[in-house]
Structures are given as structure tokens and as C-alpha cells.
Design an enzyme around this catalytic site. Structure first.
Site, PDB file in Angstrom:
ATOM      1  N   THR A   1       0.894  -1.158   0.029  1.00 14.87           N
ATOM      2  CA  THR A   1      -0.037  -0.062   0.177  1.00 14.87           C
ATOM      3  C   THR A   1       0.953   1.182   0.014  1.00 14.87           C
ATOM      4  O   THR A   1       1.255   1.633  -0.982  1.00 14.87           O
ATOM      5  CB  THR A   1      -1.041   0.009   1.263  1.00 14.87           C
ATOM      6  OG1 THR A   1      -0.099  -0.057   2.466  1.00 14.87           O
ATOM      7  CG2 THR A   1      -2.172  -1.191   0.998  1.00 14.87           C
TER       8      THR A   1
ATOM      9  N   THR B   1      -2.573  -1.963   8.020  1.00 11.76           N
ATOM     10  CA  THR B   1      -2.458  -3.279   7.971  1.00 11.76           C
ATOM     11  C   THR B   1      -1.146  -3.949   7.823  1.00 11.76           C
ATOM     12  O   THR B   1      -0.331  -3.399   6.826  1.00 11.76           O
ATOM     13  CB  THR B   1      -3.237  -4.056   7.067  1.00 11.76           C
ATOM     14  OG1 THR B   1      -4.663  -3.683   7.614  1.00 11.76           O
ATOM     15  CG2 THR B   1      -3.211  -5.462   7.088  1.00 11.76           C
TER      16      THR B   1
END
Lengths: 387, 387
Positions: free
Chosen positions: B146, B183
Site C-alpha cells: 500500500t 495493516t
């Protein structure tokens, strides 16, 4: 305004050279009586600064005549030598004012782990004692500022024309349990007549609902101090309820000023947790949000990122069911039943005030925690503080 | 390198259009056997994402054939509809690969509180299934990124020439208990033969000493997942000790890569608390430092502000006496006995690596927590994430 507003208090603020800026850095508050009742609340940090250790001893007697405060150095983590410095300071104030050292509370704020320049401080105390006046409250409030951009003061007037009494106050920092930087110092004065035990209970109730619910950055200082001096000069004895109400009003006024001036902040955020099983649950969930850097940076970026609210309270043991929780940000219920609610595009975060309402649907209690966003300026100010 | 290094694993990473950048965003890992033993550790957040709820069910049977992962959306706090999306994804993988849905674990990362675009994801899964290959590990590692700036992979080879076995792994994010953003997802593969209970114990031991001691920003994701797949393709059955050692080495290697690439960080900080009464005390004190924004901003500013170390551990209930604690920063004991130690000017913080050693003098236990500084870039990245 400020600590000299009630009858029977003198104050002063002088520049002693503790701050390299040359700004005022030593404040003195003198209670001229007739009573000298006092109460205080101190930091719970297990590394209490020397002035906190000293002032706890002073306040143990529930009496106090004068408070000397300095910015430009916290005198924390300075060992027995630092404690001796605080003692010397109190003794010097006592000499100047014709008191005993045990009548003098001390409060300090600034960098941890540095001895104070005692020659400068002692000369500053002498100058402050000479400058004491009924109009000195404003200068005293200026002298306790560190990174504060404005002084914080309050005045609360109560009672009728024939039975008037008041509370005055000054503060620096950003929150009792969790100051933004260094320390929160608060001095409150009142010309009410107060029983020592009543005064202590009233102060604790007032701070619990105000300073202790401001959680600007989750850090707990070694120096936090809230002192109230009561001299009975008004001749009025308010009830415990009246005293508590007025102290809470003064404390809340100062707490909101601290929040609004927290270092580098661009948002004042009120996190209210409703329908909790207990007040503790509400406080725990609210604090988890107030200390979540991802949420605080999102709010800095005007992003109503409600997922970070859930992720924060999901780390707590507060009673709730994950598929029941609602989150409302500035009036828009962006999360319903732990899932997607109304469109986040409807949330306007461009102003300074943000309200986050979390409905746990687990009971009937509620509490509000106040915090700030985590901004680039916060990082900048705090990375450049001691160097 | 990565998950396809051990025998009997295929992988792929494709761009399905979930990320607006057009970068790869769907990864698939297939275990071609012979065994399909698996173990996992998931987030303890009370708002687990849909893929976490699903994968817990899959892993309850201690078997797993395939893992599908997507970036570009966390599928967290999306209610029953989000869970149905995860189920559909697992079913679609199963169809493509001739498996049952219960053989397929799912992991997602990205923004919380948004439904996934299922048409794009389903097409991406089909493409990934067609692209599966023994060389696909690197692309899979890229597809789960990400805000990571580089993919994180590891390989551990064990045993001699006739009894060789290995572990491969990939990861994104910055820490199991406290990821930097969104995450941490980790997939580990091994061609060792492993009993399911042994594999679960070994994984828990390995994560406890690695990912769970990385605390980049104190925030706990809704999606954290660590899965290990063991297929016995090497024909070698390591002892539990050997398996634990190798898994811990792989996990530690990945954890240090996550730390080094944490969002906006400029420092890797190892906080070791020594001579604690218990390991829990050491971890509590270490985490208090790792989560103290004032300390983390000071370190960003190359400021060896040891007072903030004491102020942080002063908020914990770890056993220590305030006048006993020493603090050493990058080799200089700047605090001795809770007071001023060697000159702070001797501390060189210009490099990326910082070690903080806290000596509690309260026992014989110790533990290390790894964290990052709090930088202007961290605030910038996380304030601009979803908007």
C-alpha cells in the site's frame, strides 16, 4: 482578571533570564489573608519533579501563603541537587515575604533533566517580591508561558451584591493527565471562605471533569500542578456545591483555553462516547480515540476517516457489540451498526471545532474527552524543543 | 526469494484496477502439496475485517490451499455485505483452482469502511489464477503493497544438501500489534513437513518475538494477518525447535524490513528495557516509550531528550525506583539514577539507527521493542491517505 481578581491576592511576573528570549519567566502569587487554606492536585507520573515533591509536603498541611512558579526549566529528574534548589527557592521567597518556607509552594516548567540557574532564579524571586501588586495577575500569567501563544486566565464571580465572592485563575500547558508539552500549571485563587477538606474535594471534582478529560497528546508530565488558595477575604462561605460549581467553571474555562492553544494544533476535537455501560468505559473508548495517531492525522487532513475511530475503540475492553456501534462526525452519522453509514462527503471538517459522537449502545453512561489533531506543526515544535 | 522459494508453491500478482495508480493489487499464493497444513495469527482488534472473520474459519481446520490478498481496500467495517464479498472472493478463487472455498484464506488491506469493487476484484482473481507460476513470488509481494516503498520478502534455508527445507515469505505494513498504516499482511510458506499443532505453536512463538514487538505507531489494525502454509514437499520433518527457529528468523527479517520502511520514518529505534522484574514489565516500559509522541518527535529532531524517556516509563506500573533508573542513548548514559548523567551533547543521533537502553535495576528480565520516530512525513502521509 486572573489570580488577582479575588480580594486579598497580589501577584507579579518578572524576567529573570531563565528564558533565552528575555520574556517573563518567574511568577509569584501571594495570599494576603485572612485565611490561608489551600488544596492541590499533582501529576501521577512516577518521576515527579522536585517542585512537585516539595509542594506535596507544603500542601499536606492544607495551608499555603504563596506560590512561586518559573518557566525556562522543569527541575525534573535532577536528583537531590534539584530538590535542594527547590527548597532554596521556597526559602528565598519566604525570606522576602516574611513567611516560613513551608508556606511556599513551588512549580516549574520547561526542559526536563537540567539544573536551574539558581543565581538568576533567586534574583528573579527578589524582583518579583518587590513587584507584587493587586494588578500583577496578568504579568504572572505571562511569566508561566512556555510554548503557549497566549496567556490563559479566568474569573468567576458568584453571589449577590452583598454576598459576592469570586475565583480567579491562570494556566499554562495543555492538559492535566496529558499535556501537550512539558507541563500544565494552574493557580486558582478565591476570596471565599472554605474548609480545607471541602476545598480539596471541590478541586478534585472540578479537575476530574475538566483538566483530566483534556488529552492533547497522551503524554503525562512530571510537573503537572493545580493549586487553589482560599483566603476568605470576601467574608462569604459558599456551600460545597457552590464552591465545586464555581471551581469547575473556572477549570473548564482554562481547560478549553489550553486545548485551543495546544502546540501546533489546528483542530479542537470533542469525543463524546454515549450509551456506555459505565463512565469508565466511555472514558476508555474516548481516550483510545484521543491517542490514536492515525485518527488525529486524518482529522488534521480534514478526512472524516471513521474507520480509524472504530479501529481505536476496537483495541479497548469497553462493553459493546461490533455490529451495534454508530459514529457521528460533525453531525453526519458516517457509521451505523459498525458498518457504512451516510456518505462521508457530507462531513464538513474545515472549521476548527470537530465533534465525534460514538454510540456504544451498551448502557446509559457518557463522557467527553477533548483532544487536538496531530499536525505537522506539532511535530515541528516538539522536535525542535530542546535543541 | 519470497513465497515461491520453497518447493511446491505458485504465486502471482496482477493489477485489477483496485488501486487508482494501476499498480498490482491482487496476489494469489497456491500450495500445490502434497500437504496443506496451515497456521495463522490474526489481529485482536474487536472490529475484525470481513477477510479476518472468514480466514479464521478457514484456519480453524488447520488446513489451507490458497491465499488471495488484495490491496486497494480493507473490506473492514463493511457489515454483512462486506462478508459476502469476501465469501464470493474465496468461492471464485476455489472455482478457478478446483478447490473448495473453505480451502482459501482471504486478506485485504487499504481504506476501512468502503465496499470492494467486486467486478474488478473477480476479474483480477481470474487473471491471477492464470498467471500462477513458480516464479510469481516477486509479483505477489508487489501486489500487496500500500504505502510501502519496497516489497518485503525473506527466504530461510535449513538442513544439509540431502535434507534441505526452506521458508519463504512476503509482508506489507509495519507491525503486527501496531502497524503504521492500515495493516500488516504476511504470508509464509515452507516445504517442511509439519504437524498442525506444532506449526501453530511455532508461528505464535515466532510472531511474539518479532511482529508483536514492532510498535511503529501504537495503532492496531482491523486486518492484521500472518499465515504460514506447510506442504512437506521437501520430505523433511524438522523438529519443533528447528521449525520455530527458522520461522522466527523469517519473521524477524520481515519485521525489520517493515520497520525500515515505516511511513515517513527517519529513524529505526530499538528500545531495550533491562533488569526488569518481569518480561511484561520490560515490554510495558518499552511500549510506553514507543508510544510517546513527545519522545518520538524529539528523536526525529535528533534530540536525545532522555527526560521524555523517564516521563514515559513514569506512567507505567512496571517495578522500579525513580532514583535508580539509568537511560543510555546510542551508548551514552545520559541519565543515571533517575537524574542527570553524561552530557547529552555526546550523543550522535544523525544516523537512522537509535538504541535506547533503560536499566530498571529491578530484576533480571529484558525485552526489546522496535519503533520509529514521529516525523513530519508521517503526519503528511497519514493526513492525506483517504482524501
Amino acid at each position: 482578571m486572573t489570580v488577582t481578581a479575588p480580594k486579598g491576592f497580589n501577584a507579579a511576573g518578572v524576567a529573570a533570564g531563565l528564558k533565552s528570549s528575555g520574556d517573563p519567566d518567574v511568577a509569584l502569587v501571594l495570599n494576603t489573608g485572612p485565611d490561608d487554606v489551600a488544596a492541590a492536585v499533582f501529576t501521577t507520573n512516577r518521576f515527579p519533579a522536585a517542585p512537585v515533591i516539595w509542594s506535596r509536603q507544603v500542601l499536606a498541611g492544607q495551608r499555603c501563603r504563596a506560590v512561586v512558579l518559573n518557566s525556562g526549566g522543569a527541575n525534573a529528574c535532577t536528583g537531590p541537587e534539584g530538590f535542594a534548589d527547590t527548597h532554596t527557592t521556597a526559602e528565598h521567597v519566604a525570606e522576602e515575604l516574611g513567611l516560613g518556607a513551608i508556606d511556599v509552594a513551588v512549580a516549574s516548567t520547561g526542559l526536563i533533566g537540567m539544573r536551574l540557574p539558581m543565581d538568576l532564579l533567586t534574583a528573579g524571586v527578589t524582583a518579583a517580591a518587590q513587584a507584587l501588586s493587586e494588578d500583577g495577575g496578568a504579568e504572572a500569567a505571562r511569566a508561566i508561558m512556555t510554548t503557549d501563544s497566549v496567556p490563559k486566565t479566568t474569573i468567576q464571580q458568584r453571589g449577590g451584591p452583598d454576598a459576592g465572592w469570586s475565583i480567579g485563575g491562570m494556566a499554562k500547558g495543555a492538559g492535566m493527565l496529558a499535556p501537550s508539552l512539558a507541563t500544565m500549571l494552574v493557580v486558582l485563587t478565591t476570596d471565599a471562605t472554605a474548609d480545607p477538606d471541602v476545598l480539596q474535594r471541590a478541586l478534585q471534582t472540578a479537575t476530574a471533569a475538566s483538566f483530566e478529560r483534556v488529552d492533547s497528546d497522551g503524554c503525562l508530565s512530571t510537573n503537572d500542578t493545580v493549586i487553589v488558595l482560599a483566603n476568605g477575604a470576601s467574608g462569604v462561605t459558599p456551600t460545597e456545591e457552590q464552591l465545586t460549581e464555581a471551581l469547575a467553571a473556572a477549570a473548564t474555562d482554562l481547560a478549553m483555553q489550553l486545548l485551543a492553544d495546544a502546540e501546533g494544533s489546528t483542530k479542537d476535537i470533542a469525543i463524546t462516547v454515549r450509551n456506555a455501560a459505565t463512565v469508565d468505559d466511555a472514558l476508555t473508548a474516548g481516550r483510545a480515540c484521543a491517542r490514536n495517531n492515525l485518527l488525529k492525522t486524518a482529522l488534521f487532513g480534514n478526512d472524516p476517516n471513521w474507520g480509524r475511530v472504530l479501529a481505536a475503540i476496537g483495541t479497548t475492553d469497553a462493553a459493546f457489540e461490533a455490529d451495534q456501534v454508530d459514529v457521528t462526525i460533525n453531525g453526519v452519522t458516517v457509521c451505523r451498526g459498525g458498518s457504512i453509514g451516510d456518505p462521508r462527503e457530507g462531513v464538513d471538517l474545515t472549521g476548527r471545532a470537530i465533534t465525534i459522537d460514538v454510540d456504544l449502545k451498551a448502557g446509559i453512561e457518557e463522557a467527553t474527552i477533548w483532544t487536538n489533531d496531530l499536525s505537522i506543526a506539532y511535530v515541528h515544535e516538539n522536535s525542535a524543543y530542546s535543541t
